[in-house]
Scaffold this active site. Structure first.
Site, PDB file in Angstrom:
ATOM      1  CB  SER A 125     -66.854  14.555  17.006  1.00 22.85           C
ATOM      2  OG  SER A 125     -67.336  15.389  15.985  1.00 22.85           O
ATOM      3  NE  ARG A 126     -60.814  10.948  12.714  1.00 22.94           N
ATOM      4  CZ  ARG A 126     -61.411   9.896  12.191  1.00 22.94           C
ATOM      5  NH1 ARG A 126     -62.306  10.060  11.244  1.00 22.94           N
ATOM      6  NH2 ARG A 126     -61.122   8.687  12.592  1.00 22.94           N
ATOM      7  CB  VAL A 127     -65.172  18.323  11.523  1.00 23.00           C
ATOM      8  CG1 VAL A 127     -64.013  17.880  10.671  1.00 23.00           C
ATOM      9  CG2 VAL A 127     -66.407  17.494  11.221  1.00 23.00           C
TER      10      VAL A 127
END
Length: 514
Positions: A376-378
């Site tokens: 999950s990048r953010v």
């Protein structure tokens, strides 16, 4: 006998002539020159816009997709079999719109917003365009509030934030839809409105999803947009955009919404079918050249918008509130091939992916999340304090366990530290298992993860971990209800809360059987 005065007669005639409406509405009209497979070619529509609604005889509508030098290629929104060559087609001057608003919650509609659940008409006050431009960079705000999916493995290792796009990807029968439905059920007390878009699925499957949402009470805050496998390709192509417009209604008014696209692989196939029938040149895997844009313009509309955007949109009616639309697109892979055209496109557009693996699913690890390549990048900045603090070691423990497990197959004797690490990894893997339709709250997850981190499960048999966890949560819910409520509401973590959780677990182990 009464005689009419000639002057009265002339006055009456003058009045009638004066009242006569001689204004004409100029309608651009053309002739159908070809009908085949839901596509019509129309000659003579010189002023048609891209995406404009085209009206045919019999109240049928189409959508202009190809604007050529001497003809217009349009896709028919409905049953094209009633159309014939030589019939007239008219421009409407309007783009496709669907009904929006809270009236759609609890209903099942088709891609055009027409009710298909047999519960009567929908009295929606507003309509909105299906194709819209996503909010610009200036109007966006960073993702910093969580969306609880109710899954321990997702909320601890791959957290999703409000306004994020998190892809769920995996082969058929790996639990992708189950994860999405559980995410909707988990929003029961969060105030998040949900939209579930079913694309190219069997009608029986869609009916089962709706039934499950009704049984769990989730339908009260959910709209289902269905374009079944038997529906025309045009409907399957449009359904995600229609659902997105319905979700944007809440985002633009300072509320939070969650939309699930199940699944975008089938939308890409429907779009490929339309494009090939429109004689557009095929590219890789016979998809048209703009298949990336097909998904990027859809997923860019999922965003967290600033309070200024909401205030401007509502003309000052809503102030000080940010809005969000969170998207969980689903992609089905073939034999685990994530490097195919559509999967790589959507991976590059989204803010992370949850990868579900067939081998894990068949091994009984459900949800079958591969924590190694899921990311999950953010979402990390959107996690609640308590989950962020406690879940740091989970991903590391699983990564080390996988590495050591591969190594241990070749080593006959293992030292004590390695053996303990392997056992801990096995217990964490068991702990991440979860039943369907049973979402865990923030407090439930906090207690489970704390017990694992602090070694309270070290003396529990691996095969009994799931039962131990269920009994522990049930004990805390009954004996420590105020503590659980406090954690759920605030998400805070301090020494007092840690001490209370520790005392609760020790009390459970001393007094309960599992």
């Amino acid at each position: 006998m009464q005689q009419l005065n000639p002057s009265e007669i002339s006055a009456l005639i003058k009045q009638r002539i004066g009242d006569l409406d001689t204004s004409a509405t100029a309608k651009n009209e053309g002739t159908i020159v070809m009908v085949s497979d839901g596509i019509v070619r129309i000659h003579g529509l010189a002023d048609a816009m891209y995406g404009e609604m085209i009206e045919f005889d019999g109240g049928l509508f189409g959508m202009a997709l190809n604007l050529e030098q001497d003809s217009v290629g349009a896709v028919v929104l409905g049953n094209y079999l009633s159309l014939q060559e030589g019939q007239k087609a008219r421009c409407t001057g309007r783009v496709l719109e669907v009904p929006v608003g809270p009236e759609l919650l609890g209903r099942v509609v088709d891609a055009l917003g027409n009710p298909i659940d047999g519960k009567g008409p929908i009295d929606a006050k507003l309509t909105d365009a299906v194709e819209k431009v996503a909010p610009g960079v200036i109007w966006r705000q960073s993702v910093d509030q969580p969306v609880q999916t109710g899954y321990k493995s997702v909320d601890t290792m791959i957290p999703v934030g409000r306004g994020q796009r998190e892809l769920i990807i995996g082969d058929r029968q790996t639990g992708k839809t189950a994860m999405a439905i559980d995410a909707i059920i988990a929003q029961k007390n969060s105030g998040i409105k949900c939209v579930y878009v079913a694309i190219g699925q069997k009608q029986s499957t869609i009916a089962n999803v709706v039934r499950k949402l009704e049984e769990t009470g989730a339908m009260a805050y959910t709209t289902v947009v269905a374009a079944a496998a038997a529906d025309p390709a045009a409907m399957q192509y449009l359904a995600p955009y229609s659902g997105c417009t319905m979700g944007e209604y809440f985002r633009d008014r300072g509320e939070d919404a969650l939309i699930i696209y199940d699944d975008l692989s089938k939308q890409a196939v429907a779009y490929r079918q339309i494009s090939l029938l429109l004689r557009r040149p095929p590219g890789r895997e016979a998809y048209p050249g703009d298949v990336f844009y097909l998904h990027s313009r859809l997923l860019e509309r999922a965003s967290r918008v600033s309070a200024e955007y909401v205030e401007k949109f509502t003309n000052g009616a809503v102030t000080g509130k940010t809005g969000s639309l969170t998207a969980l697109p689903i992609i089905e892979t073939q034999a685990g091939d994530v490097s195919a055209f559509v999967p790589t496109n959507v991976i590059s557009i989204t803010d992370g992916q949850i990868f579900l693996e067939t081998s894990l699913f068949n091994a009984g690890i459900r949800p079958a999340v591969n924590a190694g390549i899921s990311v999950s990048r953010v979402g990390g900045s959107a996690q609640t304090k308590i989950i962020k603090k406690l879940s740091g070691g989970i991903r590391t423990a699983l990564a080390q366990y996988r590495e050591l497990a591969a190594f241990a197959q070749f080593a006959s004797d293992l030292d004590e530290a390695t053996r303990k690490q392997l056992e801990h990894g096995q217990r964490v893997t068991e702990l991440m298992k979860q039943k369907q339709y049973a979402p865990y709250s923030i407090a439930d997850q906090a207690v489970s993860v704390y017990a694992s981190n602090e070694g309270y499960m070290a003396d529990v048999e691996v095969k009994k971990i799931v039962d131990f966890d269920a009994a522990l949560i049930a004990y805390f819910r009954s004996e420590y209800a105020p503590l659980m409520k406090q954690i759920d509401e605030t998400g805070d973590y301090n020494k007092d809360i840690e001490a209370a959780i520790k005392a609760g677990i020790e009390s459970f182990k001393a007094t309960q059987t599992y």
